[in-house]
Enzyme design. Structure first.
Site, short mmCIF file in Angstrom:
data_model
loop_
_atom_site.label_atom_id
_atom_site.label_comp_id
_atom_site.label_asym_id
_atom_site.label_seq_id
_atom_site.Cartn_x
_atom_site.Cartn_y
_atom_site.Cartn_z
N GLN A 17 0.77 -1.24 0.00
CA GLN A 17 0.00 0.00 0.00
C GLN A 17 0.81 1.30 0.00
O GLN A 17 0.48 2.24 -0.73
CB GLN A 17 -0.98 0.02 1.20
N GLU A 140 1.47 -1.61 8.15
CA GLU A 140 0.63 -0.54 8.69
C GLU A 140 0.56 -0.48 10.24
O GLU A 140 0.92 0.51 10.85
CB GLU A 140 -0.79 -0.71 8.12
N ASP A 169 0.57 3.43 6.07
CA ASP A 169 0.74 3.11 4.65
C ASP A 169 0.47 4.31 3.74
O ASP A 169 1.40 4.95 3.25
CB ASP A 169 -0.21 1.96 4.27
N GLY A 248 -7.84 19.76 20.22
CA GLY A 248 -7.45 21.16 20.22
C GLY A 248 -7.96 21.83 21.48
O GLY A 248 -8.12 21.18 22.52
N GLY A 249 -8.26 23.10 21.37
CA GLY A 249 -8.70 23.85 22.54
C GLY A 249 -10.21 23.79 22.75
O GLY A 249 -10.73 24.43 23.65
N1 CAO Z 1 11.84 -9.71 -9.70
C1 CAO Z 1 12.57 -10.44 -8.85
N2 CAO Z 1 12.58 -10.27 -7.52
C2 CAO Z 1 11.78 -9.29 -7.04
C3 CAO Z 1 11.00 -8.49 -7.87
C4 CAO Z 1 11.04 -8.73 -9.25
N3 CAO Z 1 10.33 -8.02 -10.10
N4 CAO Z 1 10.32 -7.62 -7.09
C5 CAO Z 1 10.69 -7.89 -5.82
N5 CAO Z 1 11.57 -8.91 -5.80
C6 CAO Z 1 12.20 -9.48 -4.64
C7 CAO Z 1 13.11 -8.51 -3.90
O1 CAO Z 1 14.34 -8.39 -4.52
C8 CAO Z 1 13.15 -9.16 -2.53
O2 CAO Z 1 14.04 -10.26 -2.58
P1 CAO Z 1 15.18 -10.55 -1.43
O3 CAO Z 1 14.49 -10.39 -0.11
O4 CAO Z 1 15.58 -11.96 -1.72
O5 CAO Z 1 16.28 -9.61 -1.58
C9 CAO Z 1 11.73 -9.68 -2.40
O6 CAO Z 1 11.21 -9.82 -3.69
C10 CAO Z 1 10.79 -8.68 -1.73
O7 CAO Z 1 11.12 -8.65 -0.46
P2 CAO Z 1 10.34 -7.73 0.57
O8 CAO Z 1 11.16 -7.76 1.79
O9 CAO Z 1 10.06 -6.39 0.05
O10 CAO Z 1 8.95 -8.50 0.69
P3 CAO Z 1 8.21 -9.12 1.95
O11 CAO Z 1 6.93 -9.64 1.43
O12 CAO Z 1 9.06 -10.07 2.70
O13 CAO Z 1 7.94 -7.88 2.93
C11 CAO Z 1 7.10 -5.70 3.46
C12 CAO Z 1 6.89 -6.98 2.67
C13 CAO Z 1 6.02 -4.72 3.07
C14 CAO Z 1 6.98 -6.03 4.97
C15 CAO Z 1 8.50 -5.13 3.15
O14 CAO Z 1 8.59 -4.94 1.76
C16 CAO Z 1 8.80 -3.83 3.84
O15 CAO Z 1 9.07 -3.78 5.03
N6 CAO Z 1 8.78 -2.73 3.08
C17 CAO Z 1 9.15 -1.42 3.57
C18 CAO Z 1 8.07 -0.86 4.40
C19 CAO Z 1 6.77 -0.78 3.67
O16 CAO Z 1 6.64 -0.17 2.63
N7 CAO Z 1 5.76 -1.36 4.28
C20 CAO Z 1 4.42 -1.05 3.86
C21 CAO Z 1 3.83 -2.01 3.03
S1 CAO Z 1 2.13 -1.61 2.96
O17 CAO Z 1 1.52 -2.23 4.37
#
Ligand code: CAO
Length: 416
Positions: A17, A140, A169, A248-249
């Site tokens: 998001q 979030e 988010d 607020g106030g």
């Molecule tokens: N081709 C190949 N690999 C891809 C890709 C693509 N097109 N797009 C993404 N990937 C891979 C990334 O390289 C990563 O791989 P590695 O971990 O092996 O290096 C993986 O997919 C994505 O990892 P991620 O950590 O982003 O995904 P997750 O599902 O484990 O975590 C989230 C999700 C949201 C917790 C994490 O992305 C995060 O903390 N993001 C930052 C904070 C954020 O934006 N959070 C809000 C999300 S909305 O609630």
């Protein structure tokens, strides 16, 4: 009429998001947003909480309108090569992967800056760089806890509470959009791109700034006069949860209206503005309160503010929330009905203003979404459907100069 961000090319390397909310906003305003997704699966929200089998979930469609979708495995050399070409001719790259993911993929800030020194690289992370939690993945509700919203939301006799509003988010995405636009204006002056980073914790805290105000007031005087705990309850040394108190106030509270016994949303929010005390008394049929020393000033009212709210509820007992607001608005009293999602979805004013829009979608039929909350005199953002997974892969690859044969080969390698 051309849109203000037309000509700005954005690589949308976002998911879930926070990031998608940012790039969707920029797409509404005319940017060419190319969402890069993993072949075969794409953004995880395409599959989350589906209401129609085999159709992209609303979670995805409502955050990815007006974008293109390019499927690319950016961990494979061929995918990296395409991404590099895209980087060389884009203005902005937006990402919200977990900490270090982009570096592990081979696209550190230094590398991106080397490939395209004019490009703005915008990131969302849970915590800012260098923070002692900067290795954490964050969603979030985690951000609402880390940013001070949860400890200050809810009732004093209940647990910390999460707001339904996406403070972690979408709110972070909006902060990032401001950062990107600022960096684009900066680039016009310097010719250089830069890194723009927003953390979810910081964005939540930014919206909780009045609670930091309250912490300092509490530290100094030991009480907070606008909280329900004053003057009859207790304060500790941290800002308490204040229920539905106004921040607020001017005191305010959520008050019961006709039908509250069966309708959980038969309530209004009522605000007692100091200078509107006389109109309030007139509206309530209590003219004797206007000059009564026990009611005349905000200070005098505070010790028995909940008795005053109870009297207002007696007045509300035979009025629906809509009838009550229709009366109170004539007396200039800041108030509103507690509206449900169903009421908002069908609100003719929101439909007319483009805040709630119906979007046709080739697979799911039409769906409702929230359109641009920002209104312009010279721009009416049109909301178009979110892309199907990989819908624009060929178009984007062709625009990068790939021949039909090369596109075919790439798609084979990438297993799109
Ligand atoms: N081709 C190949 N690999 C891809 C890709 C693509 N097109 N797009 C993404 N990937 C891979 C990334 O390289 C990563 O791989 P590695 O971990 O092996 O290096 C993986 O997919 C994505 O990892 P991620 O950590 O982003 O995904 P997750 O599902 O484990 O975590 C989230 C999700 C949201 C917790 C994490 O992305 C995060 O903390 N993001 C930052 C904070 C954020 O934006 N959070 C809000 C999300 S909305 O609630």
């Amino acid at each position: 009429m051309s849109k203000p961000l037309e000509g700005i090319k954005i690589i949308d390397f976002t998911h879930v998001q926070a990031g998608p909310a940012c790039t969707q906003l920029l797409a509404w305003f005319g940017a060419d947003v190319i969402k890069v997704e993993r072949p075969g699966s794409g953004d995880v929200t395409r599959n989350q909480l589906r209401d129609i089998p085999d159709a992209d979930a609303l979670y995805f469609t409502m955050l990815n309108s007006n974008k293109k979708s390019l499927t690319l495995d950016t961990k494979k050399p061929e995918g990296k090569e395409v991404l590099e070409k895209l980087i060389r001719e884009s203005d902005v790259l937006v990402e919200n992967f977990g900490p270090g993911a982009l570096d592990r993929m081979g696209f550190s800030w230094e590398r991106l800056n080397e490939l395209n020194p004019k490009m703005i690289v915008a990131s969302v992370k849970g915590f800012s760089d260098g923070h002692h939690y900067d290795d954490l993945k964050v969603y979030e509700n985690v951000a609402q806890c880390a940013g001070g919203a949860a400890s200050t939301t809810g009732f004093w006799d209940g647990p910390p509470t999460i707001s339904a509003a996406a403070l972690g988010d979408s709110n972070t995405g909006m902060h990032l959009a401001i950062g990107i636009l600022t960096a684009l204006i900066g680039r016009d002056k310097t010719g250089k791109g830069q890194k723009v980073a927003v953390s979810m914790q910081d964005s939540v805290l930014n919206l909780c700034r009045v609670k930091l105000r309250d912490q300092q007031r509490l530290d100094r005087v030991g009480y907070l006069e606008e909280y329900p705990q004053y003057p009859h309850g207790e304060f500790s040394d941290v800002v308490p949860r204040g229920g539905n108190a106004g921040g607020g106030g001017q005191p305010g509270w959520i008050l019961k209206c006709k039908g509250w016994e069966t309708d959980p949303n038969a309530y209004i929010y009522f605000t007692i503005q100091g200078h509107a005390w006389a109109p309030i008394c007139k509206a309530l049929g209590k003219p004797e309160w206007i000059d009564d020393p026990a009611y005349k000033t905000a200070e005098a009212r505070q010790p028995h503010i909940f008795d005053i709210f109870a009297t207002i509820e007696e007045w509300l007992a035979d009025k629906t929330k809509f009838e009550a607001v229709d009366i109170l608005r004539k007396f200039d009293i800041p108030c509103a009905p507690v509206l449900t999602m169903k009421e908002l979805a069908n609100d003719p004013s929101l439909r007319a203003s483009g805040t709630i829009v119906e979007v046709p979608h080739s697979v799911r039929g039409s769906y409702l979404t929230v359109g641009s909350p920002i209104k312009f005199s010279d721009l009416k953002p049109e909301v178009t459907a979110s892309p199907l997974l990989g819908e624009h892969t060929e178009e984007v690859l062709a625009s990068l100069g790939y021949s039909q044969q090369e596109i075919f080969n790439l798609k084979e390698i990438q297993a799109v």
